[in-house]
Design an enzyme around this catalytic site. Structure first.
Site: not given
Length: 329
Positions: A56, A58-60, A89
């Site tokens: 994603g 927004h993973y980080g 995502k």
């Protein structure tokens, strides 16, 4: 609740807007991992046949997330780009929530492509959650334009209701639906989500197939979970329900011991038997090797696990608060 369908195997020559998957896959963890370590883990996973990678935007952080890791990996191993199905995502602001407008979706895709810098195509772009302020038909129409332009290979949905799946698929073929599915969270088997996906031949991607590590049996007391671990904030890991939820783990462990398997292997095999593609996330190479060995469960095993879930129902919401309201939208 059925005892499970046959798991999907690799599919090829799918039409535009759909994509073929192998059974094995992994989730690209959002927790901090040194990039060189993460790259080795990714290589190990691919060598074990895990060819669906899920991450994603927004993973980080904006400067260090799943996409930056993908860019580094495929810059090092360009020969692997066509071996991997990449599902990303996006269109989600952790502070503001989902972004389902045509402009917001396009901006998210363009940002993902900018970071990848041409080293790997986006095979599936998933709306991380449904925007409550934008009709799903508008969002899917916008993503369909991006498919037509060749910017993404297919459209994915995440945490959506059966009704939303059917409405979205009527606008454009949906390539995949990502949901939380496990012995810890079997809800999609009874709320119509799995039925809708199977009816429409949409692959189901199951995140947290071992219940955020719960079904590994690693956590016997609350003190086993680090103080700064995000699970400390989730309702199902709170002191008042911890012991109740542990009963499910202990029951699964008994079945696993009899079959000479790890509890996590039973949990993953159960998800696969439902006709879903499990995407366990890990930062441990040994765990990748273990998770990649999906054993068959018999009908008797499935019936026994069904009784276990009925005898030891899970207590507590999945996320709680505002995040809970965005589930199954």
């Amino acid at each position: 609740m059925s005892i499970g369908r046959a798991a999907r195997t690799k599919v090829v020559n799918k039409p535009v807007g759909a994509v073929g998957y192998g059974l094995l896959s992994l989730s690209i963890p959002w927790m901090p991992v040194e990039q060189n370590v993460a790259i080795r883990l990714l290589k190990t996973s691919l060598e074990q046949g895990a060819n669906l990678w899920n991450g994603g935007i927004h993973y980080g952080t904006p400067t260090s997330n799943s996409l930056h890791l993908m860019r580094s990996y495929f810059a090092k191993y360009p020969e692997d780009a066509d071996r991997v199905v990449l599902s990303i995502k996006g269109a989600y602001d952790p502070r503001k929530g989902p972004i389902g407008s045509a402009e917001g979706l396009r901006a998210s895709v363009e940002e993902a492509l900018r970071v990848l810098d041409g080293v790997k195509k986006i095979d599936v772009f998933e709306m991380a959650r449904v925007d409550p302020d934008t009709p799903i038909e508008i969002s899917i129409k916008a993503l369909a334009e991006l498919v037509k332009e060749g910017k993404i290979g297919g459209i994915g949905l995440s945490e959506v209701s059966a009704n939303t799946i059917r409405k979205a698929h009527a606008v454009h073929p949906i390539a995949a639906v990502e949901i939380e599915l496990s012995l810890f969270t079997p809800d999609p088997l009874t709320n119509g989500i799995m039925d809708a996906c199977h009816d429409l031949s949409i692959p189901v991607i199951a995140y947290s197939p071992v219940g955020r590590g719960w079904l590994t049996g690693k956590y016997r007391t609350l003190d086993d979970i680090p103080a700064n671990d995000m699970r400390r904030m989730l309702p199902r890991f709170q002191p008042e329900v911890f012991d109740q939820n542990l009963k499910l783990v202990e029951a699964v462990e008994k079945i696993a011991k009899r079959k000479e398997l790890a509890a996590s292997q039973v949990a993953i095999a159960w998800v696969a038997r439902q006709g879903a593609i499990p995407i366990p996330g890990t930062t441990n190479a040994d765990r990748i090797m273990l998770n990649s060995k999906i054993d068959e469960l018999t009908d008797a095993d499935m019936h026994e696990l069904q009784r276990v879930m009925e005898d030891f129902p899970i207590a507590g919401e999945r996320y709680g608060g505002v995040h809970e309201k965005l589930l199954n939208a």
